[in-house]
Design a protein around this motif. Structure first.
Motif, PDB file in Angstrom:
ATOM      1  N   SER A 272      36.846  44.740  29.356  1.00  0.00           N
ATOM      2  CA  SER A 272      37.004  43.724  28.322  1.00  0.00           C
ATOM      3  C   SER A 272      37.507  44.374  27.043  1.00  0.00           C
ATOM      4  N   GLU A 273      37.790  43.554  26.056  1.00  0.00           N
ATOM      5  CA  GLU A 273      38.042  44.105  24.728  1.00  0.00           C
ATOM      6  C   GLU A 273      36.774  44.817  24.252  1.00  0.00           C
ATOM      7  N   VAL A 274      36.948  45.760  23.372  1.00  0.00           N
ATOM      8  CA  VAL A 274      35.799  46.524  22.870  1.00  0.00           C
ATOM      9  C   VAL A 274      35.121  45.752  21.750  1.00  0.00           C
ATOM     10  N   GLY A 275      33.825  45.547  21.895  1.00  0.00           N
ATOM     11  CA  GLY A 275      33.028  44.926  20.844  1.00  0.00           C
ATOM     12  C   GLY A 275      32.344  45.977  20.004  1.00  0.00           C
ATOM     13  N   THR A 276      31.970  45.636  18.784  1.00  0.00           N
ATOM     14  CA  THR A 276      31.265  46.572  17.911  1.00  0.00           C
ATOM     15  C   THR A 276      30.076  45.871  17.270  1.00  0.00           C
ATOM     16  N   PHE A 277      29.022  46.621  17.076  1.00  0.00           N
ATOM     17  CA  PHE A 277      27.873  46.131  16.314  1.00  0.00           C
ATOM     18  C   PHE A 277      27.158  47.326  15.705  1.00  0.00           C
ATOM     19  N   SER A 278      26.447  47.081  14.631  1.00  0.00           N
ATOM     20  CA  SER A 278      25.707  48.141  13.958  1.00  0.00           C
ATOM     21  C   SER A 278      24.217  47.895  14.105  1.00  0.00           C
ATOM     22  N   VAL A 279      23.508  48.936  14.510  1.00  0.00           N
ATOM     23  CA  VAL A 279      22.049  48.911  14.540  1.00  0.00           C
ATOM     24  C   VAL A 279      21.578  49.656  13.303  1.00  0.00           C
ATOM     25  N   VAL A 280      20.796  48.985  12.471  1.00  0.00           N
ATOM     26  CA  VAL A 280      20.382  49.592  11.200  1.00  0.00           C
ATOM     27  C   VAL A 280      18.870  49.566  11.075  1.00  0.00           C
TER      28      VAL A 280
END
Length: 385
Positions: A272-280
């Motif tokens: 798939s397309e690459v997803g991004t998320f930040s864990v903070v």
């Protein structure tokens, strides 16, 4: 205590291959030990030698173009066999070519079927070319025992040309069949649902979901701190039920994730397309949640990803790089009015003068301020230019 190394017993087989009718020695005969990589070719006197053959029951295949293949079974001991002489019988002429080759395009594969020329025991070689000519093309697959083959290695949407030849038991190969043109169809790729692009997750409990793909038997999910999905920094999970992955222990950072569908016939879709998320982790500050960079070395990789997360508006952000003498060598932003949410950019290791920095250790400073408040983080980074 180290366990002793036990070596398997081995022996040697030697002998001579001749023509059954004339008793003349046969050169160029291939003698193979089935189930191993061991093989030898007879010399001009018809002689061959096979060394380092595991002892026990050994099955040999003896083959030469124009002669009937022969299987010989022997019981080998460490004493070896020095006079295993074999006679080969001459065989029939070149077989006819397969006919009516057809190609059916499906998702992730091409199904090929043909009609046997008949009249003898045959195997088949399948050829694939990127042009309508097959000069110099080696077979894609050899020793096919059926009159069909499924090509799962074809790149989707790329056009290929296929042809088949028949091979007799004496290793005579026919001419090529008719030529067909085909391409495998694209599998539908998974569509990521959540987390949404550049989402900020304020804990380490992360749920990744995607849309189901019709016909998929399971999915491969990869998620990584590396935008290139470097294996040493990437987690790969197989999901056999449902379209959801839950990870309860992700470290703070900017994560990249993608999903691939797999099917019962062992074909797979593209990622798939690459997803991004930040864990903070918000324990350090109630307002500025996170600042980090990946990788911690620039130069070994062409660039480093720098990202930060702000919880509220009205912060002025400054990001700079200092050498160990305290001299500022690169300024990315100075008092930039940043909005809340996720921010990301990259750096190639060049200073303010657009020259590559000298190899060594540097300090990257992140500063977010507003009247009466200041938040600062410093990160070490190695430049390998």
């Amino acid at each position: 205590m180290t366990s002793p190394v036990i070596l398997a017993a081995e022996g040697k087989i030697a002998g001579r291959v001749t023509d059954e009718q004339t008793s003349a020695p046969l050169a160029g005969v291939l003698v193979k030990v089935l189930g191993t990589q061991l093989e030898a070719e007879t010399n001009s006197s018809g002689e061959y030698t096979l060394a380092n053959v595991p002892v026990g029951e050994v099955q040999l295949e003896i083959a030469k173009v124009g002669y009937l293949r022969k299987l010989v079974e022997v019981e080998l001991t460490t004493a070896g066999i020095s006079n295993l002489n074999i006679a080969l019988e001459q065989g029939e002429e070149i077989p006819g070519s397969p006919a009516f080759l057809t190609a059916t395009s499906q998702r992730g594969k091409v199904i090929l079927e043909w009609t046997a020329p008949g009249g003898q025991e045959l195997r088949y070689n399948l050829y694939r070319s990127e042009t309508p000519t097959f000069d110099g093309v080696t077979p894609l697959v050899t020793d096919i025992s059926t009159t069909y083959w499924v090509d799962t290695t074809a790149i989707p949407s790329k056009i290929y040309y296929y042809a088949v030849s028949a091979v007799s038991v004496t290793n005579h190969e026919s001419g090529l069949s008719n030529i067909v043109k085909a391409s495998s169809q694209l599998h539908r790729i998974p569509v990521l649902v959540e987390p949404g692009a550049n989402s900020v997750i304020y804990n380490t409990y992360v749920v990744m979901r995607w849309e189901p793909v019709i016909g998929a038997s399971h999915y491969y999910v990869e998620y990584s701190l590396s935008p290139k999905f470097a294996p040493e920094h990437t987690r790969r999970r197989t999901i056999r039920t449902g379209t959801e992955l839950v990870d309860l222990g992700l470290t703070p950072g900017n994560w990249y994730w993608r999903v691939q569908a797999s099917f019962e016939d062992d074909t797979v879709s593209d990622f798939s397309e690459v997803g991004t998320f930040s864990v903070v982790n918000t324990t350090d500050s109630a307002e500025v949640a996170f600042f980090d960079l990946w990788p911690k070395v620039v130069g070994r990789e062409p660039y480093v990803n720098i990202h930060y997360v702000l919880n509220v508006e009205d912060h002025f952000v400054t990001i700079r790089v200092f050498d160990l003498n305290g001299r500022c060598v690169k300024t990315f932003f100075e008092n930039y009015p940043a909005k809340a949410g996720h921010h990301e950019f990259s750096w190639d290791g060049r200073g303010d003068n657009n020259q590559s920095l000298r190899k060594g250790l540097y300090i990257m400073q992140f500063l977010a301020t507003k009247p009466g408040q200041k938040y600062e983080v410093r990160k070490k980074i190695i430049v390998m230019n």
